[in-house]
Design a protein around this motif. Structure first.
Motif, mmCIF file in Angstrom:
data_model
loop_
_atom_site.group_PDB
_atom_site.id
_atom_site.type_symbol
_atom_site.label_atom_id
_atom_site.label_comp_id
_atom_site.label_asym_id
_atom_site.label_seq_id
_atom_site.Cartn_x
_atom_site.Cartn_y
_atom_site.Cartn_z
ATOM 1 N N GLY A 104 0.756 -1.625 0.575
ATOM 2 C CA GLY A 104 -0.003 -0.153 0.279
ATOM 3 C C GLY A 104 1.363 1.350 -0.041
ATOM 4 N N LEU A 105 2.391 0.989 -0.772
ATOM 5 C CA LEU A 105 2.568 2.283 -0.599
ATOM 6 C C LEU A 105 2.387 3.370 -0.969
ATOM 7 C CD1 LEU A 105 5.601 1.963 1.318
ATOM 8 C CD2 LEU A 105 7.193 1.692 -0.924
ATOM 9 N N ARG A 106 2.509 2.921 -2.578
ATOM 10 C CA ARG A 106 1.285 4.319 -2.782
ATOM 11 C C ARG A 106 -0.069 4.376 -2.772
ATOM 12 N NH1 ARG A 106 2.870 0.871 -6.390
ATOM 13 N NH2 ARG A 106 1.145 0.332 -7.047
ATOM 14 N N LYS A 107 -0.569 4.095 -2.217
ATOM 15 C CA LYS A 107 -1.956 4.181 -1.331
ATOM 16 C C LYS A 107 -2.822 4.630 -2.679
ATOM 17 C CE LYS A 107 -0.652 6.703 2.693
ATOM 18 N NZ LYS A 107 -0.015 5.614 3.052
ATOM 19 N N ASP A 108 -2.478 3.181 -3.440
ATOM 20 C CA ASP A 108 -3.261 2.775 -4.727
ATOM 21 C C ASP A 108 -3.491 1.623 -4.459
ATOM 22 O OD1 ASP A 108 -0.945 2.970 -7.044
ATOM 23 O OD2 ASP A 108 -1.103 2.132 -5.949
ATOM 24 N N GLY A 109 -4.320 1.342 -5.356
ATOM 25 C CA GLY A 109 -4.993 0.193 -5.896
ATOM 26 C C GLY A 109 -4.363 -0.075 -7.432
ATOM 27 N N ALA A 110 -4.634 -1.867 -7.777
ATOM 28 C CA ALA A 110 -4.586 -2.178 -9.366
ATOM 29 C C ALA A 110 -5.833 -3.828 -9.366
ATOM 30 C CB ALA A 110 -3.607 -2.695 -9.617
ATOM 31 N N THR A 111 -5.741 -3.958 -10.609
ATOM 32 C CA THR A 111 -7.307 -5.251 -10.513
ATOM 33 C C THR A 111 -6.045 -6.234 -10.656
ATOM 34 O OG1 THR A 111 -8.548 -3.474 -11.973
ATOM 35 C CG2 THR A 111 -8.541 -5.790 -11.977
ATOM 36 N N ALA A 112 -6.515 -7.215 -9.969
ATOM 37 C CA ALA A 112 -5.510 -8.349 -10.184
ATOM 38 C C ALA A 112 -5.557 -8.885 -10.382
ATOM 39 C CB ALA A 112 -5.432 -9.054 -8.416
ATOM 40 N N LEU A 113 -5.087 -10.219 -11.778
ATOM 41 C CA LEU A 113 -5.469 -11.172 -12.424
ATOM 42 C C LEU A 113 -4.941 -11.868 -11.510
ATOM 43 C CD1 LEU A 113 -3.478 -10.445 -16.479
ATOM 44 C CD2 LEU A 113 -5.891 -10.428 -15.008
ATOM 45 N N PRO A 114 -6.093 -13.400 -12.075
ATOM 46 C CA PRO A 114 -5.870 -14.648 -11.613
ATOM 47 C C PRO A 114 -4.324 -14.770 -11.134
ATOM 48 C CG PRO A 114 -7.987 -14.454 -12.598
ATOM 49 C CD PRO A 114 -7.158 -13.239 -12.286
#
Ligand code: GLC
Length: 727
Positions: A104-114
């Motif tokens: 969470g260092l950038r305080k953002d998230g992304a879409t996790a592929l399987p």
């Protein structure tokens, strides 16, 4: 099929290399532009692109280097650009499953592929290319222009802690799908790697394990997977691995980097090191082009030290020019300068989630379905759901590849430990609850949930239910191999007790690697969902309720026992303490002899030893049934043709597989082609697949030779279920 005489097969096959004139022009232009830029470089500028920093304030690792540049994005790596020559900086993010969360260092998230094993279970290159395009677009929107992806290491041992990241045990399947992922990522005009080159098939001792392998065995297995991935994906960069290969570090290895990758394969991109994998300035002469995160190595081997060596040694001076040529070639070939990545790009998480969900749905493998208990009838009145934090989310693998959505994980169980990388070390569950998704599909069903910590209450709950769905988890991570293949935390006993209490028990596995299943025959059904990604809960529910017909097929064999493996005792298990970074072992040594199995990995090992795995490579059930027929192999065109029919009552996808079963009269099993086919009930389709002659050939030391003689082929829906070709 008879093949006459000895047929020499060129390394880079016209069959696979379908470079069009346009591609060739781009290639030539990138090469000539790179040469022109190199010619303009001052001496000082020549050692800018050859080394990088780690723009993460992680304990004492990130702060030791220079102040982070304004355009750096907190992530794995940063390479300074050369503004005077319009050469962009390189901002590097992990990894094959999406933009890494890094705690969470950038305080953002992304879409996790399987996970990679889920992606590989789809046997669907077009879908994996779409997945790559999706995660690459998110990387670019966050300001990254290099994605440290394309994991292509083969599953030589299912206990490898990073099995989940990779694409299984077969070179054709792994190379084809990794190549597709790389193509997708690079379609965003960013660079993808393929990694970890090469033979990095264990984790605990990765920093110092010395892999012993013959040229022939390597070429016909791990290197073949990379060769196919590189031909089909054209990655701008290859990441060399931590381990040694025949006594030389993979990032300081004239054989793999200069002779094979750059020489035989003629690859023009740049080799970057893994993080902390550089131990000497000689790496510059042995094929390394860029030292990543140099602070981790303690010395700036490819920065200041390289400049000093180049000033006094013509061999280093020549290499410096070639190193810059290669980095610039990758930059220009992927248009990083003309179509730059910028922070703050928009991300459509809804659409991207749908891509992840489709991959998960096509990657879930139905392993058992006694009495067709699945799909679940919405009429099931009482369902007990047990374990796996199924009320909250789905499990993801650990380490640098870990991706979490906006808002971070639903559940994160820190594993403690200290050191700058401890934040990678947590068992994290993505925000996609299978239970919530099941409730949405069956609003009239009474659901109960128990965490499964105690057998007592789980059995009580199971006895009350029409159906039990028990979620079993096996977490695995980069840096540490699994000690064995059992389900941890007493889950085997839990499943056994629950299934004994209620025979209508369905097991949903959320795991990184193949697992043993001592309770198998007591259960009604088993779904393999791997680490199913950002929408894994919805995908699992859709399969359980038949909204989607399961179509996954195993990319790796499930052993029936550890004794079936080439190395039943995990190498180093008795002597080496697992440690994330592997660095707590100064002076440790471990030799692992891959020549035991050689190129006979997985299903080929079972065929060679006439043993039967728990579930074979390529296996997967469906809610419908299929019939394969009429395999014909054309030696002249190197094609295989056959028919697939849907003989059941619902639409579904099948994965037809073509195997070589004997070469020049000697038994020799190898996947030589595959095709995923979507069919409505009662319909059929004729299919023709091309066969790469290298898959029929032997490596003879300087090239591929297809020996004269009789070649036999078979068609099947797994390595163990084969029907011979029509002669
Ligand atoms: C790691 C991994 C590699 C990753 C790199 C940057 O140790 O082995 O896959 O890309 O460091 O995080």
């Amino acid at each position: 099929m008879m093949i006459s005489g000895k047929t020499r097969v060129l390394g880079t096959l016209a069959l696979l290399l379908c470079s069009t004139a346009a591609l060739a022009d781009d290639d030539a232009s990138a090469s000539s532009r790179a040469a022109a830029t190199v010619a303009k470089m001052t001496t000082d500028e020549q050692t800018i692109l050859t080394h990088g920093i780690m723009p993460m304030a992680l304990g004492d690792f990130g702060s030791g280097g220079p102040k982070f540049p304004d355009d750096a994005v907190p992530g794995a790596g940063y390479i300074y650009g050369i503004p005077r020559l319009n050469v962009p900086s390189l901002r590097e993010t992990d990894a094959s499953l999406g933009v890494a969360y890094i705690g969470g260092l950038r305080k953002d998230g992304a879409t996790a592929l399987p996970s990679g094993m889920a992606m590989a279970s789809t046997w669907n290159p077009a879908l994996i290319e779409a997945g790559g395009a999706m995660i690459g677009s998110e990387a670019k929107a966050k300001g990254f222009n290099v994605m440290l992806a394309g994991g292509t290491n083969l599953m030589r041992d299912p206990r490898n802690g990073r099995t989940f990241e990779y694409m299984g045990e077969d070179p054709l399947l792994a190379g084809t799908l990794a190549g597709a992922a790389i193509r997708g990522i690079q379609s965003n005009h960013i660079i993808s790697t393929t990694k970890h080159f090469a033979l990095n098939d264990y984790e605990t001792a990765r920093d110092f394990a010395n892999i012993i392998v013959s040229d022939k065995n390597a070429r016909e297995s791990d290197l073949l997977a990379f060769e196919i991935a590189i031909e089909q994906g054209k990655p701008g960069s290859v990441m060399c691995a931590y381990n040694k290969i025949n006594d030389h570090y993979a990032c300081d290895n004239d054989y793999t980097l200069n002779k094979v990758l750059k020489g035989d394969w003629g690859w023009k991109g740049f080799v970057m090191s893994d993080w902390g994998a550089v131990h000497s300035p000689t790496t510059a002469l042995n094929g390394l082009d860029q030292q990543s995160a140099w602070i981790l190595d303690g010395k700036d081997y490819l920065g200041k030290i390289l400049a000093e060596n180049a000033a006094k040694d013509p061999a280093y001076a020549a290499r410096v020019k070639d190193m810059n040529q290669r980095v610039l070639y990758a930059i220009y070939a992927n248009k990083l300068d003309s179509d730059p990545a910028m922070k703050g790009g928009a991300i459509d998480f809804e659409a991207h989630g749908a891509v992840a969900q489709k991959v998960a749905e096509q990657g879930i493998v139905l392993l058992r379905n006694e009495g067709n208990i699945l799909p679940l009838a919405a009429s099931a009145k009482r369902i007990t759901v047990i374990g796996g934090y199924a009320d909250s989310g789905v499990l993801s693998g650990g380490g640098s590849s870990q991706v979490e959505g906006p808002g971070g994980p639903a559940v994160a169980i820190p594993l403690g430990g200290d050191g700058a990388f401890a934040l990678f070390f947590s068992q994290a569950y993505q925000r996609s609850s299978p239970l919530k998704a099941m409730k949405a599909l069956a609003p009239d069903t009474k659901f109960s949930f128990t965490r499964g910590d105690y057998i007592t209450d789980a059995v009580i709950a199971a006895k009350k239910a029409d159906v039990v769905v028990i979620f079993a988890t096996q977490w695995s991570t980069e840096g540490v191999d699994l000690p064995d293949l059992s389900l941890p935390h007493g889950q085997d006993a839990l499943i056994d007790a629950v299934a004994s209490a209620n025979p209508h028990t369905i097991v949903v596995l959320e795991n990184g690697s193949p697992v043993l299943m001592p309770w198998l025959n007591k259960t009604a059904a088993v779904l393999e969902s791997w680490f199913p990604g950002a929408r894994g809960g919805q995908a699992i529910a859709n399969i359980l309720y038949g909204k989607v017909n399961p179509s996954g097929h195993l990319p790796g064999s499930f052993p029936a026992s550890l004794d079936q493996l080439p190395r039943p005792a995990l190498p180093g298990a008795e002597t080496i303490e697992p440690d994330f970074q592997g660095k707590a072992h100064p002076g440790e040594a471990l030799t692992i002899d891959y020549n035991i199995e050689g190129a006979d990995i997985g299903y080929r090992w079972y065929a060679r030893n006439h043993t039967k795995p728990l579930f074979p490579f390529g296996f997967g059930l469906s809610y419908t049934s299929f019939a394969l027929s009429g395999l014909k192999v054309d030696a002249h065109n190197m094609t295989a043709s056959f028919t697939v029919a849907n003989t059941g009552s619902v639409a579904g996808d099948d994965v037809a597989q073509v195997y070589l079963t004997s070469a020049a009269g000697t038994a020799h099993e190898r996947l030589v082609g595959f095709q995923r086919v979507s069919l409505a009930p009662g319909t059929k389709q004729s299919v023709t697949v091309k066969i790469d002659p290298r898959l029929l050939a032997e490596w003879n030391g300087t090239g591929w030779t297809v020996r004269g003689g009789q070649y036999s082929f078979a068609l099947g829906t797994s390595a163990a279920d084969l029907q011979p070709a029509i002669s």
